[in-house]
Design an enzyme around this catalytic site. Structure first.
Site, mmCIF file in Angstrom:
data_model
loop_
_atom_site.group_PDB
_atom_site.id
_atom_site.type_symbol
_atom_site.label_atom_id
_atom_site.label_comp_id
_atom_site.label_asym_id
_atom_site.label_seq_id
_atom_site.Cartn_x
_atom_site.Cartn_y
_atom_site.Cartn_z
ATOM 1 N N ARG A 290 -7.414 -0.364 -7.069
ATOM 2 C CA ARG A 290 -7.725 0.800 -6.210
ATOM 3 C C ARG A 290 -7.837 2.045 -7.103
ATOM 4 N NH1 ARG A 290 -4.363 1.442 -0.801
ATOM 5 N NH2 ARG A 290 -6.311 2.411 -0.151
ATOM 6 N N ASP B 99 -1.932 10.896 -2.310
ATOM 7 C CA ASP B 99 -2.248 9.903 -3.341
ATOM 8 C C ASP B 99 -2.487 10.528 -4.704
ATOM 9 O OD1 ASP B 99 -2.949 8.587 -0.655
ATOM 10 O OD2 ASP B 99 -2.837 6.957 -2.102
ATOM 11 N N ASN C 227 -5.466 12.529 0.211
ATOM 12 C CA ASN C 227 -4.622 11.677 1.051
ATOM 13 C C ASN C 227 -5.545 10.910 2.000
ATOM 14 O OD1 ASN C 227 -1.997 10.728 1.884
ATOM 15 N ND2 ASN C 227 -2.262 11.891 3.754
ATOM 16 N N LYS C 228 -4.961 10.064 2.801
ATOM 17 C CA LYS C 228 -5.720 9.207 3.716
ATOM 18 C C LYS C 228 -6.789 9.978 4.482
ATOM 19 C CE LYS C 228 -5.550 5.729 4.096
ATOM 20 N NZ LYS C 228 -6.543 4.870 3.379
ATOM 21 N N ARG D 168 0.848 -1.200 0.000
ATOM 22 C CA ARG D 168 0.000 0.000 0.000
ATOM 23 C C ARG D 168 0.881 1.246 0.000
ATOM 24 N NH1 ARG D 168 1.725 1.872 4.017
ATOM 25 N NH2 ARG D 168 0.530 3.783 3.704
ATOM 26 N N GLY D 169 0.191 2.410 -0.130
ATOM 27 C CA GLY D 169 0.933 3.652 -0.288
ATOM 28 C C GLY D 169 1.084 3.897 -1.786
ATOM 29 N N ALA D 170 0.847 5.135 -2.185
ATOM 30 C CA ALA D 170 0.754 5.428 -3.622
ATOM 31 C C ALA D 170 1.970 4.956 -4.441
ATOM 32 C CB ALA D 170 0.494 6.924 -3.811
ATOM 33 N N GLN E 254 -2.896 2.793 9.855
ATOM 34 C CA GLN E 254 -1.558 2.802 9.239
ATOM 35 C C GLN E 254 -0.554 3.598 10.077
ATOM 36 O OE1 GLN E 254 -4.408 3.303 7.622
ATOM 37 N NE2 GLN E 254 -4.348 2.643 5.503
#
Ligand code: MRU
Length: 361
Positions: free
Chosen positions: A95, A249, A259-260, A52-54, A208
């Site tokens: 995603r 992201d 973002n998150k 995960r993570g862009a 996270q």
């Protein structure tokens, strides 16, 4: 710049024809590496946030499409391209928000559709194309490491020795090939005696910040304090935070940033308390084709992540309650003090500066 020796986010194992990832859903309690061989395993790992993570999902997808066509039996260009595109479309569907996923897949496709290859037409050498795809995926990974080092240098220039820093989610080494984006200046500062005090938001619902950011910063010996998301106002009010550093992201052309989920609230708080709010973004996260944040697709995830996933028993009545679980939010550009990429520091008005950064890429 030193990070935890325990962490290797992802790599290709060419002999096994596998993408090897650290399973981030198990951290911090278990460090387990998974060898992903099939497209559906790679899709599932991205969708379930095992990787995960862009930037990391872009790299995973790049290796994913390479593996998909590595043993292709196609003997002409158009059949090979069809096979590639089928795998690429499939991985792209894992995603929707992080633009790096689509950016990396496009970079891979460009290898196959470049004018030199098209000119060669049906006679194109397929094994040579496969090798070129492998090289491109390796380049995407290697560039990510260099990019994060540059982001670290650029962002560190905005920080002071002894600063308290707040971060949200995990924009760390685990979210990239190495060093992270928002954590790159923290690791660099750690090496250079900045003695930062980092506050990590837990980042509900998937935690996270609690599970990943504290894990990797503590491994690297950084002074890190975990807080629940609803404590950010208090630590800011106490004067303990001199800057907020987050990843993202997707950055729209006008500087609005996805973002998150929860990032928007942190940005609004930082604005209220007069604390600079810095977004650390590789140029690959800048999406000039998306004019503003309202146009960024926001992933909605399984409601069980909110009330059941981490608990022995459900923490909400399952009947008669509606659930809303967006994975990201959009921070309007007006709350962002600077967007820091490998090419430097963009300040408002963002659009011209973002265009310039993108042109340099
Ligand atoms: O849902 P996740 O864990 O993939 O979300 C990750 C983030 O929001 C990160 O902040 C972002 O991808 C930047 S990573 C350098």
């Amino acid at each position: 710049m030193s990070t935890s020796p325990l962490i290797e986010t992802l790599r290709l194992d060419d002999e096994q024809d596998a993408l090897v990832i650290i399973d981030q859903t198990l951290l911090p309690n278990e460090v387990r590496y998974l060898s992903l061989k099939t497209q559906s395993q790679i899709w599932e790992a991205i969708q379930q946030l095992r990787v995960r993570g862009a930037p990391a999902i872009g790299i995973a997808a790049a290796y994913g499409v390479y593996l998909a066509v590595k043993h292709s039996t196609a003997n002409d260009h158009s059949t090979f391209l069809d096979e590639f595109r089928q795998a690429s479309r499939y991985l792209a569907s894992a995603r929707p928000t992080a633009v790096n996923l689509f950016w990396a897949l496009q970079r891979m496709e460009d290898v196959i559709t470049s004018s030199a290859v098209i000119t060669a037409g049906a006679d194109v050498d397929i094994p040579q194309l496969v090798t070129a795809l492998r090289q491109e995926a390796d380049a995407i990974l290697a560039e990510d490491i260099q990019t994060n080092q540059a982001i670290g240098e650029n962002a560190l220039a905005l920080l002071q020795v002894g600063d308290g820093l707040l971060t949200h989610c995990n924009a760390g080494g685990l979210a990239t090939a190495r060093y992270g984006t928002a954590t790159a200046p923290i690791y660099l500062g750690q090496e250079r005696g900045y003695h930062f005090k980092v506050f990590a938001d837990e980042t509900r619902p998937l935690l996270q910040g609690a599970r990943l950011t504290t894990f990797e910063l503590a491994q690297a010996g950084v002074d890190v304090t975990l807080i629940c998301d609803n404590m950010a106002a208090t630590v800011m009010h106490n004067g303990w935070v001199q800057a907020v550093l987050v990843g993202c992201d997707r950055v729209a052309a006008n500087g609005d940033t996805a973002n998150k989920i929860g990032t928007l609230g942190v940005a609004v708080l930082a604005h209220e308390f007069g604390i600079p709010f810095y977004v650390c973004a590789p140029s690959s996260t800048i999406d000039l084709a998306t004019a503003n944040g309202q146009l960024i697709p926001i992933e909605e995830r399984n409601p069980e992540e909110i009330y059941r996933k981490w608990y022995q028993t459900p923490m909400a009545p399952e009947q008669g309650v509606k659930f809303y679980n967006p994975a990201f939010d959009v921070t309007p550009a007006k709350y962002i003090s600077a967007i820091i990429s490998e090419y430097g520091i963009a300040r408002p008005p963002f659009e011209p500066a973002l265009r310039k950064m993108k042109e340099q890429g």
